[in-house]
Design a protein around this motif. Structure first.
Motif, mmCIF file in Angstrom:
data_model
loop_
_atom_site.group_PDB
_atom_site.id
_atom_site.type_symbol
_atom_site.label_atom_id
_atom_site.label_comp_id
_atom_site.label_asym_id
_atom_site.label_seq_id
_atom_site.Cartn_x
_atom_site.Cartn_y
_atom_site.Cartn_z
ATOM 1 N N ILE A 138 11.345 0.986 6.426
ATOM 2 C CA ILE A 138 11.856 -0.380 6.316
ATOM 3 C C ILE A 138 12.044 -0.716 4.838
ATOM 4 N N VAL A 139 13.081 -1.487 4.548
ATOM 5 C CA VAL A 139 13.406 -1.877 3.174
ATOM 6 C C VAL A 139 13.306 -3.389 3.019
ATOM 7 N N GLU A 140 12.678 -3.807 1.942
ATOM 8 C CA GLU A 140 12.758 -5.197 1.490
ATOM 9 C C GLU A 140 13.552 -5.179 0.190
ATOM 10 N N ARG A 141 14.691 -5.853 0.176
ATOM 11 C CA ARG A 141 15.553 -5.869 -1.010
ATOM 12 C C ARG A 141 15.377 -7.187 -1.753
ATOM 13 N N LYS A 142 15.184 -7.081 -3.072
ATOM 14 C CA LYS A 142 15.025 -8.274 -3.901
ATOM 15 C C LYS A 142 15.914 -8.170 -5.131
ATOM 16 N N SER A 143 16.734 -9.186 -5.354
ATOM 17 C CA SER A 143 17.369 -9.284 -6.663
ATOM 18 C C SER A 143 16.284 -9.684 -7.658
ATOM 19 N N VAL A 144 16.482 -9.362 -8.923
ATOM 20 C CA VAL A 144 15.445 -9.696 -9.902
ATOM 21 C C VAL A 144 15.225 -11.212 -9.957
ATOM 22 N N THR A 145 16.288 -11.984 -9.759
ATOM 23 C CA THR A 145 16.148 -13.444 -9.770
ATOM 24 C C THR A 145 15.256 -13.912 -8.630
ATOM 25 N N ASP A 146 15.505 -13.366 -7.433
ATOM 26 C CA ASP A 146 14.705 -13.750 -6.269
ATOM 27 C C ASP A 146 13.271 -13.253 -6.404
ATOM 28 N N LEU A 147 13.102 -12.061 -6.984
ATOM 29 C CA LEU A 147 11.754 -11.519 -7.151
ATOM 30 C C LEU A 147 10.926 -12.408 -8.078
ATOM 31 N N VAL A 148 11.513 -12.815 -9.186
ATOM 32 C CA VAL A 148 10.794 -13.698 -10.112
ATOM 33 C C VAL A 148 10.418 -15.000 -9.411
ATOM 34 N N SER A 149 11.355 -15.550 -8.646
ATOM 35 C CA SER A 149 11.096 -16.795 -7.924
ATOM 36 C C SER A 149 9.998 -16.623 -6.884
ATOM 37 N N SER A 150 10.039 -15.505 -6.144
ATOM 38 C CA SER A 150 9.056 -15.300 -5.075
ATOM 39 C C SER A 150 7.664 -15.015 -5.636
#
Length: 289
Positions: free
Chosen positions: A95-107
């Protein structure tokens, strides 16, 4: 990125028994690709913007693998083996969880990061891939991204893939798909009769969605993950021993106020809980220190 880079498929997958990933059912002597078609499933909430349909088309045309869109209960991408005759869909062990760097910082800032990883760990699939997309440098978040990736991979057992953008992500999905097909083609005859059977897609959805609300143990795990030095692995290890805050507090009380023993208790009971985390959890529960 080339398929040779996906060394995650070689981690803990050799040999027999528990080392082999879950397999779909096999009739005698049939080969994997004779029985099944592997399909990459992307969540319909995957944020590719207006590029969504083009991304699907690009992966399909470049790598010659089927790609479909569904609403997934967890994660951004999975792979199913669809039986060519019965059309039953089995979820392969990735399974993959994909995060843009912007979303990762926010999360990271609002704690969704830990919640999402906990849900991935509880979904029943063994190979967890965390795909981080984009360049963190323009955001001034390079160090926090590096720390998050290190923690996610080294301490929590995910495979972290870094991509530069949409095009690189397309290639990563494609190469992963080919590597997964190769793994199952190679190991199907060895492992299909000796290891776990893959969940059907319906079973996977039910496992991830029932109950729809977080359990008391889930909430306790999320609370634990706010404690310094407590990772997702640590929190899961603790709730396997003590599913609720009350049960953990009761265990501490059995030690009759022996603070050193209480601080070491979780560390002594599980190798997944280091001494610092054990001490910090005790302080959280007992309200001391």
């Amino acid at each position: 990125m080339g398929s040779a880079e996906f060394t995650m498929l070689d981690k803990d997958t050799g040999g027999m028994g528990n080392s082999i990933l879950a397999m779909p059912p096999r009739l005698s002597n049939e080969k994997f690709l004779e029985a099944y078609e592997v399909v990459l499933i992307l969540d319909d909430r995957e944020i590719f913007g207006s590029r969504g349909k083009r991304v699907v088309g690009n992966i399909h045309s470049k790598f010659h693998v089927p790609v479909e869109i569904k609403r997934l209960p967890v994660g951004d991408g999975i792979w199913i083996a669809r039986h060519r005759r019965s059309h039953t869909e089995y979820v392969l062990d990735f399974i993959v969880e994909r995060k843009s760097v912007t979303d990762l910082v926010s999360s990271i800032r609002d704690s969704r990061y830990k919640d999402q990883k906990l849900r991935l760990k509880k979904c029943g699939l063994r190979k967890l891939i965390y795909l981080v997309e984009g360049d963190p440098n323009p955001l001034g978040a390079s160090e926090s991204i590096k720390t998050a990736c290190f923690t996610t991979e080294i301490l929590e057992g995910f495979d972290v893939q870094r991509t530069t953008g949409y095009s690189d992500t397309e290639s990563t999905y494609g190469h992963l798909t080919l590597s997964i097909i190769d793994y199952y083609s190679t190991n199907f005859s060895i492992g299909a009769n000796t290891c776990r059977v893959c969940l059907t897609y319906d079973e996977f959805v039910k496992k991830c969605c029932d109950p729809k609300k977080l359990t008391v143990s889930d909430i306790f795990a999320l609370q634990l993950m706010q404690v310094p030095q407590v990772t997702e692995e640590t929190a899961i290890a603790v709730i396997e021993l003590y599913p609720t805050l009350v049960s953990l507090a009761r265990a501490y009380s059995m030690l009759d106020g022996d603070t050193p023993a209480q601080e070491k208790m979780l560390n002594m009971k599980s190798k997944m809980v280091n001494a610092g985390a054990s001490r910090n959890i005790f302080k959280l529960v007992w309200g001391e220190g």
